[in-house]
Write a protein that holds these residues in place. Structure first.
Motif, PDB file in Angstrom:
ATOM      1  N   ASP A  28      -2.018  -9.321   6.923  1.00 23.04           N
ATOM      2  CA  ASP A  28      -1.308 -10.189   7.855  1.00 23.04           C
ATOM      3  C   ASP A  28      -2.190 -11.276   8.455  1.00 23.04           C
ATOM      4  OD1 ASP A  28       0.937 -11.093   9.106  1.00 23.04           O
ATOM      5  OD2 ASP A  28       0.828  -9.705  10.780  1.00 23.04           O
TER       6      ASP A  28
ATOM      7  N   LEU B 182      -3.070 -15.167   9.100  1.00 23.13           N
ATOM      8  CA  LEU B 182      -2.491 -16.511   9.184  1.00 23.13           C
ATOM      9  C   LEU B 182      -3.599 -17.500   8.840  1.00 23.13           C
ATOM     10  CD1 LEU B 182      -0.165 -18.464  10.105  1.00 23.13           C
ATOM     11  CD2 LEU B 182      -1.280 -18.474  12.325  1.00 23.13           C
TER      12      LEU B 182
ATOM     13  N   LEU C 104      -0.008 -20.596   6.287  1.00 17.51           N
ATOM     14  CA  LEU C 104       0.557 -19.585   5.393  1.00 17.51           C
ATOM     15  C   LEU C 104       0.147 -18.210   5.883  1.00 17.51           C
ATOM     16  CD1 LEU C 104      -1.748 -18.273   3.268  1.00 17.51           C
ATOM     17  CD2 LEU C 104      -1.591 -20.552   2.292  1.00 17.51           C
ATOM     18  N   THR C 105       0.952 -17.213   5.502  1.00 22.60           N
ATOM     19  CA  THR C 105       0.632 -15.829   5.847  1.00 22.60           C
ATOM     20  C   THR C 105       0.396 -15.057   4.564  1.00 22.60           C
ATOM     21  OG1 THR C 105       2.986 -15.272   5.855  1.00 22.60           O
ATOM     22  CG2 THR C 105       1.995 -15.848   7.962  1.00 22.60           C
ATOM     23  N   MET C 106      -0.555 -14.135   4.601  1.00 23.67           N
ATOM     24  CA  MET C 106      -0.890 -13.401   3.377  1.00 23.67           C
ATOM     25  C   MET C 106      -1.668 -12.140   3.731  1.00 23.67           C
ATOM     26  SD  MET C 106      -2.801 -14.931   0.014  1.00 23.67           S
ATOM     27  CE  MET C 106      -4.000 -13.958  -0.890  1.00 23.67           C
ATOM     28  N   ASP C 107      -1.428 -11.081   2.943  1.00 23.33           N
ATOM     29  CA  ASP C 107      -2.283  -9.897   2.983  1.00 23.33           C
ATOM     30  C   ASP C 107      -3.415 -10.112   1.978  1.00 23.33           C
ATOM     31  OD1 ASP C 107      -0.560  -8.723   4.774  1.00 23.33           O
ATOM     32  OD2 ASP C 107       0.452  -7.500   3.268  1.00 23.33           O
TER      33      ASP C 107
ATOM     34  N   LYS D 212      -6.379  -8.951  -0.334  1.00 24.36           N
ATOM     35  CA  LYS D 212      -6.913  -7.754  -0.988  1.00 24.36           C
ATOM     36  C   LYS D 212      -7.286  -8.118  -2.412  1.00 24.36           C
ATOM     37  CE  LYS D 212      -2.189  -6.316  -1.926  1.00 24.36           C
ATOM     38  NZ  LYS D 212      -1.111  -5.385  -1.602  1.00 24.36           N
TER      39      LYS D 212
ATOM     40  N   PRO E 192      -7.441 -14.901  -3.931  1.00 23.75           N
ATOM     41  CA  PRO E 192      -7.671 -15.959  -2.946  1.00 23.75           C
ATOM     42  C   PRO E 192      -6.374 -16.633  -2.499  1.00 23.75           C
ATOM     43  CG  PRO E 192      -7.993 -16.825  -5.144  1.00 23.75           C
ATOM     44  CD  PRO E 192      -7.608 -15.363  -5.315  1.00 23.75           C
ATOM     45  N   ALA E 193      -6.437 -17.303  -1.398  1.00 24.34           N
ATOM     46  CA  ALA E 193      -5.458 -18.343  -1.058  1.00 24.34           C
ATOM     47  C   ALA E 193      -6.208 -19.657  -1.195  1.00 24.34           C
ATOM     48  CB  ALA E 193      -4.947 -18.160   0.361  1.00 24.34           C
TER      49      ALA E 193
ATOM     50  N   ARG F 294      -2.671 -20.436  17.337  1.00 31.04           N
ATOM     51  CA  ARG F 294      -1.941 -19.490  16.490  1.00 31.04           C
ATOM     52  C   ARG F 294      -0.441 -19.535  16.819  1.00 31.04           C
ATOM     53  NH1 ARG F 294      -2.968 -15.009  13.296  1.00 31.04           N
ATOM     54  NH2 ARG F 294      -1.144 -13.711  13.115  1.00 31.04           N
TER      55      ARG F 294
ATOM     56  N   LEU G  35       6.024 -22.300  11.492  1.00 34.36           N
ATOM     57  CA  LEU G  35       6.643 -21.478  10.460  1.00 34.36           C
ATOM     58  C   LEU G  35       7.993 -20.904  10.868  1.00 34.36           C
ATOM     59  CD1 LEU G  35       3.507 -19.575   9.217  1.00 34.36           C
ATOM     60  CD2 LEU G  35       4.806 -21.260   7.957  1.00 34.36           C
TER      61      LEU G  35
ATOM     62  N   GLN H 234      -0.287 -14.501  -6.554  1.00 33.82           N
ATOM     63  CA  GLN H 234      -0.880 -15.732  -7.053  1.00 33.82           C
ATOM     64  C   GLN H 234       0.164 -16.723  -7.551  1.00 33.82           C
ATOM     65  OE1 GLN H 234      -4.796 -16.074  -6.915  1.00 33.82           O
ATOM     66  NE2 GLN H 234      -3.657 -15.074  -5.271  1.00 33.82           N
TER      67      GLN H 234
ATOM     68  N   LEU I 276      -1.967 -21.926  -3.534  1.00 37.74           N
ATOM     69  CA  LEU I 276      -1.964 -20.712  -4.354  1.00 37.74           C
ATOM     70  C   LEU I 276      -2.080 -19.543  -3.389  1.00 37.74           C
ATOM     71  CD1 LEU I 276      -2.244 -19.432  -7.281  1.00 37.74           C
ATOM     72  CD2 LEU I 276      -4.696 -19.405  -6.807  1.00 37.74           C
ATOM     73  N   LEU I 277      -1.144 -18.589  -3.488  1.00 40.14           N
ATOM     74  CA  LEU I 277      -1.181 -17.470  -2.539  1.00 40.14           C
ATOM     75  C   LEU I 277      -0.387 -16.292  -3.058  1.00 40.14           C
ATOM     76  CD1 LEU I 277       1.324 -17.957   0.385  1.00 40.14           C
ATOM     77  CD2 LEU I 277       1.207 -19.595  -1.490  1.00 40.14           C
ATOM     78  N   ASN I 278      -0.614 -15.142  -2.455  1.00 38.05           N
ATOM     79  CA  ASN I 278       0.224 -13.965  -2.665  1.00 38.05           C
ATOM     80  C   ASN I 278       1.317 -13.980  -1.608  1.00 38.05           C
ATOM     81  OD1 ASN I 278      -1.662 -13.261  -4.553  1.00 38.05           O
ATOM     82  ND2 ASN I 278      -2.435 -11.461  -3.467  1.00 38.05           N
TER      83      ASN I 278
ATOM     84  N   LYS J 100       3.783 -11.759   0.263  1.00 43.92           N
ATOM     85  CA  LYS J 100       4.380 -10.474   0.616  1.00 43.92           C
ATOM     86  C   LYS J 100       5.806 -10.741   1.100  1.00 43.92           C
ATOM     87  CE  LYS J 100       2.555 -10.681   5.289  1.00 43.92           C
ATOM     88  NZ  LYS J 100       1.871  -9.968   6.342  1.00 43.92           N
TER      89      LYS J 100
ATOM     90  N   ARG K 291       5.045 -16.480   4.145  1.00 42.38           N
ATOM     91  CA  ARG K 291       5.500 -17.849   4.322  1.00 42.38           C
ATOM     92  C   ARG K 291       4.397 -18.852   4.051  1.00 42.38           C
ATOM     93  NH1 ARG K 291       6.847 -16.891  10.387  1.00 42.38           N
ATOM     94  NH2 ARG K 291       5.340 -15.272   9.977  1.00 42.38           N
ATOM     95  N   VAL K 292       4.819 -20.026   3.654  1.00 48.38           N
ATOM     96  CA  VAL K 292       3.909 -21.170   3.624  1.00 48.38           C
ATOM     97  C   VAL K 292       4.692 -22.369   4.130  1.00 48.38           C
ATOM     98  CG1 VAL K 292       4.411 -21.674   1.187  1.00 48.38           C
ATOM     99  CG2 VAL K 292       2.320 -22.547   2.218  1.00 48.38           C
TER     100      VAL K 292
END
Lengths: 163, 182
Positions: free
Chosen positions: A81, A83, A113-116, A118, A122-123, B18, B25, B103, B135-137, B139, B143-144
């Protein structure tokens, strides 16, 4: 149990129980203009030197600029989680300590953007933009975890001087 | 290590930023139900809103599917004059309840096109007015979003499009607006 052994056990438990935080992430930032480029990378907030100076990229009004940033958990540890917040905002002077308010009329471009994180996934981002007003701008990427009770942010930042 | 007072002062502003980022978002979630209501038969993976804002005019577009490249819905048309200060933004949210999407590339571009509503999607060009990618994962509810000020110097018709690539599906998702600049 001896006090010293108990202390070691407690410290070990605390070490393992410590949540993984945004400062486990590595962020890099590259800003390129027509003739110059500058790089910056992670500075955990709690390790930030007091008088650190940001690198400066010089550009002209409406010169095409490209920013590339990456954010990754370098050892593959999970950091959930997060940001990732990027912005280019007008500031009053080079190397200004205070991050300016992100008011609409001062912000050139902003993304989040939000991302876990692991598995070393990369982002990344590549963004083009132009600045149509001369002045000094802060280019900054921040990675933050959601626990508002802790200081868990790292960032990379550059200054942009537009003439 | 920075002195404690600086940490606290910095912490306050970081939390404020933040919160500001979250405000950037949040409209995606507000519009999520609308986008879900407008989905077709295909399983939707992303809710998208794309907004262009100028002097007195605003247009908004939502998620569409490719193929076909031009999608299933007509694009809204935004009108402005050359040199007008404009702002655009997009929000993309993963609404696929099953898997994390790893990705995924999210690409956007603003390029000249020949006419309003044309079916062919111009390739992102080196001389694009705007372009970029993430480029992102993703879940669930990942969001982006992006917000950017810009202007267009030359009159003409332009396509502003944000799209997914390599989302490991039989279709990709996009949102697009035509810009008619006089």
């Amino acid at each position: 149990m001896k006090p010293s052994v108990a202390l070691c056990v407690v410290l070990a438990l605390l070490a393992f129980a410590r949540p993984l935080r945004a400062d486990s992430l590595r962020t890099t930032l590259r800003l390129e203009g027509a003739t110059e480029k500058q790089d910056a990378e992670t500075v955990p907030v709690r390790q930030q030197p007091r008088d650190s100076r940001r690198a400066v990229l010089h550009a002209r009004v409406n010169e095409p600029l490209t920013v590339r940033w990456t954010c990754v958990s370098p050892d593959g540890k999970a950091v959930p989680d997060v940001l990732v917040h990027f912005f280019v905002v007008r500031e009053d002077r080079l190397n200004q300590a205070q991050v300016p308010d992100l008011k609409l009329d001062r912000v050139v471009v902003e993304s989040a953007l939000t991302m876990d994180f692991k598995d070393r996934d990369p982002a990344k981002a590549n963004l083009s933009f132009k600045v149509d007003q001369p002045g000094t701008y802060l280019v900054r990427i921040e990675a933050q975890t959601p626990d508002a009770t802790q200081l868990t942010e790292n960032f990379a930042a550059l200054d942009l001087e537009v003439k | 290590m920075a002195p404690r007072k600086n940490i606290f002062r910095g912490r306050a502003s970081q939390l404020a930023r933040r919160a500001a980022a979250k405000r950037v978002l949040h409209p995606a979630l507000v519009l999520l139900s609308f986008c879900l209501a407008t989905t077709g038969v295909r399983a939707e993976h992303f809710a998208i809103t794309l907004t262009v804002d100028g002097l007195g005019e605003k247009q908004e577009a939502y998620a569409d599917d490719a193929p076909p490249p031009e999608g299933l819905h007509p694009r809204p048309v935004f009108h402005a004059r050359a040199g007008d200060p404009l702002t655009w933004q997009f929000f993309m949210t993963n609404v696929n309840p099953h898997d994390e999407l790893k990705q995924v590339t999210v690409r956007y571009f603003l390029v000249a096109e020949e006419r309003v509503g044309q079916k062919e999607v111009p390739a992102p060009a080196k001389d694009a007015v705007l372009q970029g990618d993430f480029l992102l994962n993703f879940k669930l509810k990942g969001r982006v979003g992006l917000k950017q000020r810009f202007h267009i110097d030359r009159p003409g018709v332009y396509l502003l499009r944000v799209e997914t690539l390599n989302s490991r599906s039989d279709h990709e998702h996009f949102s697009a607006v035509d810009l008619e600049i006089r």
